[in-house]
Design an enzyme around this catalytic site. Sequence first.
Site, PDB file in Angstrom:
ATOM      1  N   ALA A  37       1.090  -1.644   0.174  1.00 26.68           N
ATOM      2  CA  ALA A  37      -0.297   0.246   0.200  1.00 26.68           C
ATOM      3  C   ALA A  37       0.455   1.260   0.018  1.00 26.68           C
ATOM      4  CB  ALA A  37      -0.774   0.304   0.984  1.00 26.68           C
ATOM      5  N   ARG A  43      -4.711   7.568 -10.053  1.00 30.41           N
ATOM      6  CA  ARG A  43      -5.741   7.617 -11.436  1.00 30.41           C
ATOM      7  C   ARG A  43      -6.657   7.835 -10.669  1.00 30.41           C
ATOM      8  NH1 ARG A  43      -4.546   2.291 -13.639  1.00 30.41           N
ATOM      9  NH2 ARG A  43      -3.578   1.760 -12.495  1.00 30.41           N
ATOM     10  N   ASN A 197      -2.926 -11.870 -14.094  1.00 28.81           N
ATOM     11  CA  ASN A 197      -2.245 -11.727 -12.415  1.00 28.81           C
ATOM     12  C   ASN A 197      -2.944 -10.226 -11.960  1.00 28.81           C
ATOM     13  OD1 ASN A 197      -0.933 -11.175 -10.341  1.00 28.81           O
ATOM     14  ND2 ASN A 197       1.028 -10.580 -11.266  1.00 28.81           N
ATOM     15  N   ARG A 359     -31.610  14.497  15.600  1.00 35.67           N
ATOM     16  CA  ARG A 359     -29.801  14.970  16.050  1.00 35.67           C
ATOM     17  C   ARG A 359     -28.807  13.900  17.141  1.00 35.67           C
ATOM     18  NH1 ARG A 359     -29.800  21.192  16.502  1.00 35.67           N
ATOM     19  NH2 ARG A 359     -27.695  20.872  16.970  1.00 35.67           N
ATOM     20  N   ASN A 412     -32.454  27.361  24.585  1.00 29.49           N
ATOM     21  CA  ASN A 412     -32.224  26.606  24.719  1.00 29.49           C
ATOM     22  C   ASN A 412     -30.346  27.328  25.264  1.00 29.49           C
ATOM     23  OD1 ASN A 412     -31.273  26.050  21.969  1.00 29.49           O
ATOM     24  ND2 ASN A 412     -30.259  24.564  23.080  1.00 29.49           N
TER      25      ASN A 412
END
Length: 485
Positions: A37, A43, A197, A359, A412
């Site tokens: 990696a 690309r 492959n 929420r 609030n």
Amino acid sequence: MGDGVIGNTLGFGPNVEGSSPSPPANNEMSISGVILAAGKGKRMKSSLPKVLHNVLGIPMIDYAQEAIGHFESKYVVVGHQSEKVSSTLLESFIPVIQKEQLGTGHAISTLLESSEFDSDQSQYLVVIPGDVPLIRKDDLDKLVNDVIANEAAIGLITAKVQNPFGYGRIVKNNEEFEKIIEESDANETEKQINEINSGIYCIDINFLNSNIGSLESSNNQKEFYLTDLINIAFQNNLERVIVQVNEDSIQGINSMSQLNDVENTLRKELIEFHMENGVYFQDPNSTYIDKSVKIASGTRILANCHLTGTTNIEKDCVIGPNSIINDSKIGEGSVVQFSVIDEAEIKGKATIGPYAHLRKGSILDENVKVGAFAETKNSKIGKGSKVPHLAYVGDAELEEDVNFSAGAITVNYDGKEKHKTEIKKNAFVGSDTMLVAPVTIGEGAMVGAGSVITKDVPPGALGIERNDQKNIEGYMNRKHKKGKK
Ligand code: UD1
Ligand code: CA
């Protein structure tokens, strides 16, 4: 969650399904695994390292970690944005930094030279690329078993594909597997070969140690190709093993378009998995579910739903159409229509929506209704309570059987800090009221419609704050007469 088990404890999908009944022959063999990696993933045209792009809500590299999670020692060769990639790895995966990316052969020699790697410890090394999330564990097992059974120097997974462009081709000489030739080095005849492959190998570590040094970069890409080991084995008359699999399961991701392809394939499998467990989908094509989401049987998912993160939907719910639910629990028998729910917990038998927004920190007890154009945040709503329409409940605690009428809101926030509103059992908050927090509405109390409540309302009392209504008798008649003149 054990090492190598990623995201979902359901163990859905390709890595589990249909695994071969016979136990792997590699029980007593010690095997190391490595994920390649280090590449940039040019690309992808993205600033995010390729292997960190999400596939069904989890980074691509997690699929690779899952695939080799069961091996003894596990490594990841990192390079491009190595810190970022390393920081997402499972604890049991050791990052090895390849400073310059001089090819797949160089990546493996970097691993072998690393002080982290103990080549006496294992007999075989399984190599997989970080960008092949469809890889199947039973294909890998077969590869390892075949290599061991044949005492091969190297084995790899191949596939016959429609379009071999860009891949290394499997070159055979009188049925003998002679070498792999890369696209940029292939001649016209070789380019016609459609067996490719996959980049997935199992290699005998003694063979690897003795031959990795002889790889050369005398090719068109000036890279050290790991694939050249095949020809070295051929020259030395050592066994090479091929496991041919279906083209789909080795699809790599090099571009956004391929990312979309792979994700669509995996999404289909995931929805199949849920359907097998008794979940109904009205329109799988418009349903987006992360791999980590749990859905229990009897639940119906209607069109256009996005279910993400740690979302857990219990039995017999109806979700959708058109709902987004993230990191939330939806309890048994709830109905959610046209709503957005984020980091909320719903106990069960709730009615949500249409057009509700729950929420973070909304915790709803059983039988709660949050209806049209109502928003809740960081609030507890007790059993049987109702917020049926046009309301905002923020930083509040509503006990059982509270009615929070249309147009009522908790005030609030004073511009600097958030304050809490408490509404006790059986209280009734009339329409269009402002509850200026901190404030408490006592048990069984009522708040008159249109009030701005700044002081606590005692239990059983009526809190009302508005001017007395004035009626001006005959007003309209007089007005109309004036208008006529
Ligand atoms: C490679 C194979 C090719 C095969 C294809 C399958 C070689 C020479 N070719 O080609 O036969 O068909 O994979 O997808 O191996 N990487 C590093 N360090 C490096 C170079 C690459 O870690 O120095 C990593 C990349 O991040 C990637 C993997 O190795 O995950 C494959 O590298 P890539 O450059 O994509 O190889 P291909 O040209 O695709
Ligand atoms: Ca590649």
